[in-house]
Write an enzyme that holds these catalytic residues in place. Structure first.
Site, mmCIF file in Angstrom:
data_model
loop_
_atom_site.group_PDB
_atom_site.id
_atom_site.type_symbol
_atom_site.label_atom_id
_atom_site.label_comp_id
_atom_site.label_asym_id
_atom_site.label_seq_id
_atom_site.Cartn_x
_atom_site.Cartn_y
_atom_site.Cartn_z
ATOM 1 N N ASP A 1 -8.930 -4.755 -5.717
ATOM 2 C CA ASP A 1 -8.515 -3.809 -4.669
ATOM 3 C C ASP A 1 -9.607 -2.764 -4.452
ATOM 4 O O ASP A 1 -10.037 -2.092 -5.388
ATOM 5 C CB ASP A 1 -7.212 -3.134 -5.091
ATOM 6 C CG ASP A 1 -6.542 -2.367 -3.955
ATOM 7 O OD1 ASP A 1 -7.259 -1.910 -3.045
ATOM 8 O OD2 ASP A 1 -5.308 -2.241 -3.970
ATOM 9 N N HIS B 1 -7.545 -5.367 -1.249
ATOM 10 C CA HIS B 1 -6.324 -4.647 -0.880
ATOM 11 C C HIS B 1 -5.392 -5.536 -0.059
ATOM 12 O O HIS B 1 -4.178 -5.493 -0.212
ATOM 13 C CB HIS B 1 -6.685 -3.381 -0.102
ATOM 14 C CG HIS B 1 -5.530 -2.447 0.077
ATOM 15 N ND1 HIS B 1 -4.837 -1.902 -0.977
ATOM 16 C CD2 HIS B 1 -4.936 -1.960 1.207
ATOM 17 C CE1 HIS B 1 -3.869 -1.116 -0.512
ATOM 18 N NE2 HIS B 1 -3.920 -1.135 0.798
ATOM 19 N N SER C 1 0.833 -1.194 0.000
ATOM 20 C CA SER C 1 0.000 0.000 0.000
ATOM 21 C C SER C 1 0.875 1.254 0.000
ATOM 22 O O SER C 1 1.639 1.465 -0.931
ATOM 23 C CB SER C 1 -0.962 -0.043 1.191
ATOM 24 O OG SER C 1 -1.938 0.960 1.103
#
Length: 792
Positions: free
Chosen positions: A715, A749, A642
């Protein structure tokens, strides 16, 4: 599959979750679902209005389920397996009844979400029949204070078949703005068409149902897109929040128009509190809020009093205003004018209700990361008194979190004494020696505190529950570098410990992990830390090792706060799916949790010098590892997930410190998040040079270090659209970089499926071995994967 040593560690079953009953008499242990298969993860999924919905169950599509329940009477009762649960149970939304005699939970079948009840004393479960829950918003039911009734949101009976989405369109999708400022941050899974609107309306419709534990049911009010149905503490009313049209294609459901009403338990509308419009003109500042009423809820310490907050500055923190927010209350029978309870000079952040003489109100200000806690006497007007006033980033002075317990109505309120003077604080205890959790007793009137207990080396021990304030009895979770976390009954007066659980070390086969907390300085004097892990068999004479450095940058407004020690040297290392620590089994040194503070003091913002501080922090960590003789500076890889992936790409663009990089689920072009990102609240148009400099996409021609990009195909994180990795890969490839781009099907994610995680670990291990451990064996050509053609 990755090497066997990594696969074995990654497949280690998770430790059970634990829930202590509010009265401290029972401990509930929940066995946690192992990694699901890719088949399970690939079930049908609708992505609508910021939600992810399984159309088969009308519930959330991605849930970490419990599979079995065990009960233990405290402190030393025997363990009981809860009987009667369905085979292959998928348990979520587990909640104790107010009187602690029952537990409610949901079970998700292949076709619907069910409500189940557990008799605690008998350790037996039973289904509430003929009730299919609508679980798309989560928290699909709530207990009423009598412990005999629940308010549930059910699928509307007779709703018919779902709308057909393959029908021929009847016209274009149109959006329009008439000159009004309506900035919005980047969100995923939004509505995109009238067909999406119809689907959302179909799956979001719910009927509130009053459900008796005896099986009796009664509908409450009219069906609608009901996001919340909360009973009042005395059980006489229900607070209902209903979303409705017009929907938005730029904002999630949390910003849709909402009607807030109080209903009687017979289903009659007693009071309409608010009709709030689409919140599409809220400034993009982090502490900006909509105008009008917001945050409606029940006072936990009163029978039936609603409270809410109203901005006094138009919701814009950039507006000069002596009062930012006001808190109002309205007691039953909800007639007359609301009563102003508190006027805050900062943005409202929350309230802990206690008694009619004590509440704690919290406020914050983003620009300088400041927070204040006030004491409030709800029975007296203008009784705010500052209790704590501090920087939210100063971990060393964090006073802790007020402890709450259930009152007679089953609501969470401040644990206090008969005079409403004492509160109890559970704190992380950050210090120069690392975190040392504590329990304090604080007199809110004199501001004098007494420390009951503090974690002592060589253990890391966290307070979990306060069972008896008069006897200083606590439940804690205790661990060390070599001892797995377990739960204990602790008498804080005499240090007596009684074990409550005996979870075994899941990594016994690995041997002891060698963990060391490093403390070192950056070139500008900022103190830094990192957790160093070495292979179990490592000896100093083995010399420097190939190294994997993992980090996640954090913004600060003060160098002093940025320099504080994070974490504890005495924690047990639990290996999650994304950890870099697996690679100690492959002969790597691992720098995990490497601190990368990005500091901007005074009028400067942290990101004004982002890349310079990024590189300086990474260099300091490598230099310290080299000084210790364990890191080979010519064979270091950097990885991150991330915002850590964003960091990884920037380090490769702006330094020559690394042999390879691994970036998972990142964002690389900040013009695709133009209304702010992470800790940056300025827009692209306010700070274009910052956005451009921080975008590694703009430096794709400079990146010559091999980089592995991994991204979940589904995601849902704000800003990290898969197109970020797709476009970055194309830019890198177009400039001749050594790059590999892996898209994991159906993954969000964070990654979940066993096949995905194992393949990810194989990709990472192969990349590291090829470009770091054996860096001479470099092949920049595209290698075809079995069953696929090489990308040209």
């Amino acid at each position: 599959m990755p090497p066997k040593a990594i696969a074995t560690l990654a497949e280690t079953p998770p430790t059970p979750r634990v829930s202590i009953s509010p009265n401290g008499a029972w401990m509930l242990m929940l066995n946690v679902q192992d990694m699901p298969t890719i088949a399970e993860l690939s079930q049908p999924e609708l992505r609508l209005a910021g939600l992810r919905i399984n159309p088969r169950t009308n519930g959330p599509s991605r849930v970490s389920y419990a599979t079995a329940l065990r009960l233990k009477r405290l402190p030393d009762g025997k363990e009981l397996l809860v009987q009667g649960l369905p085979t292959n149970a998928r348990i979520s939304e587990v909640n104790w009844s107010p009187d602690n005699t029952k537990i409610a939970l949901t079970h998700t079948t292949a076709n619907h979400v069910e409500l189940w009840l557990v008799d605690v004393a008998a350790a037996s479960a039973r289904l509430v029949p003929n009730l299919f829950l609508n679980g798309i918003f989560g928290s699909s039911y709530e207990w009423v204070s009598d412990s005999k009734t629940l308010l549930a949101r059910a699928i509307v009976g007779g709703r018919g078949e779902a709308p057909v989405v393959t029908a021929t369109p009847t016209g274009p999708t149109i959006q329009e703005n008439g000159g009004r400022t309506a900035a919005a941050r980047t969100y995923q899974d939004l509505l995109k068409s009238p067909a999406d609107e119809r689907l959302f309306n179909y799956y979001a419709q719910a009927q509130v149902v009053k459900v008796g534990t005896d099986g009796r049911m009664q509908p409450l009010g009219a069906p609608g897109i009901i996001q919340q149905a909360a009973p009042s503490p005395d059980g006489r009313f229900a607070l209902i929040k209903t979303r409705h049209r017009p929907f938005s294609y730029n904002l999630p459901v949390s910003s849709f128009p909402v009607r807030v009403e109080v209903l009687s338990m017979e289903g009659l509308v007693v009071k309409e509190l608010a009709e709030l419009p689409l919140a599409d003109n809220v400034p993009t500042s982090f502490d900006a809020v909509p105008t009008g009423q917001r945050g409606h809820n029940w006072r936990d310490d009163a029978p039936a009093t609603v409270y809410w907050v109203e901005a006094q500055d138009g919701g814009n923190p950039k507006t000069t205003a002596p009062i930012r927010d006001k808190v109002f209350t309205l007691p039953a029978p909800f007639e007359g004018n609301p009563q102003e309870l508190a006027a805050l000079p900062m943005r409202y952040a929350g309230i802990y209700w206690g008694t009619d003489k004590l509440a704690l109100v919290q406020g914050y200000r983003w620009v300088d990361r400041h927070e204040t806690t006030w004491t409030l006497d709800p029975s007296a007007k203008n009784s705010l008194t500052v209790l704590f006033d501090r920087s939210s980033q100063d971990s060393y002075t964090d006073p802790g979190t007020p402890y709450v317990k259930h009152n007679a109505l089953g609501r969470s309120v401040l644990a206090t004494d008969s005079k409403s003077s004492l509160v109890y604080l559970f704190g992380a205890g950050a210090s120069a020696e690392g975190d040392r959790p504590f329990v304090d007793e604080l007199d809110v009137h004199t501001k004098q505190s007494t420390r009951w207990w503090r974690s002592e080396a060589p253990f890391y021990e966290v307070p979990v529950a306060l069972l008896d304030a008069s006897k200083h009895l606590l439940v804690t979770r205790r661990e060390s570098v070599t001892e797995v976390p377990n739960y204990y009954l602790r008498d804080a007066r005499n240090s007596r410990l009684t074990p409550l659980t005996k979870f075994a070390n899941p990594y016994a086969s690995l041997g002891g992990l060698k963990k060391q907390v490093l403390k070192y300085k950056r070139a500008d004097g900022v103190d830094l830390t990192a957790n160093l892990y070495l292979p179990p068999t490592y000896k100093k004479e083995d010399g420097p090792l190939p190294t994997l450095l993992e980090a996640y940058p954090v913004e600060f407004k003060d160098k002093k706060d940025a320099s504080q020690v994070k974490g504890s040297p005495y924690t047990f290392t639990r290996l999650s799916w994304g950890t870099p620590v697996y690679w100690v089994t492959q002969g790597y040194a691992v720098l995990q949790g490497t601190s990368i503070p990005i500091v901007g003091e005074g009028s400067k913002e942290p990101n004004d010098t982002y890349t310079e501080q990024l590189v300086a922090s990474a260099k300091a960590a490598i230099d310290e590892g080299q000084r210790l003789g364990v890191v080979d500076p010519s064979r270091v890889a950097v990885m991150g997930h991330s915002y850590g992936a964003f960091m990884t790409a920037n380090l490769l663009a702006h330094s020559n410190l690394f042999r390879a990089g691994i970036a998972r689920s990142g964002a690389y072009n900040r013009t695709l998040t133009p209304f702010g990102f992470q800790g940056e609240e300025r827009t692209y148009w306010q700070a274009p040079e910052v956005y451009n400099t921080m975008s590694p996409f703009n430096y794709a021609d400079k990146i010559k270090t091999p980089i592995l990009l991994i991204h979940g195909e589904a995601d849902n994180n704000s800003g990290t659209f898969p197109i970020q990795s797709e476009r970055f890969y194309n830019a890198l490839k177009g400039h001749g970089a050594t790059v590999r781009y892996v898209v994991l099907p159906a993954e969000s994610h964070g990654y979940a499926a066993r096949e995905s995680i194992m393949h990810m670990l194989w990709e990472m291990n192969t990349w590291l071995d090829k470009h770091v451990k054996n860096p001479t064996a470099v092949d920049t050509s595209s290698v075809p994967i079995e069953g696929q053609a090489a990308v040209k």
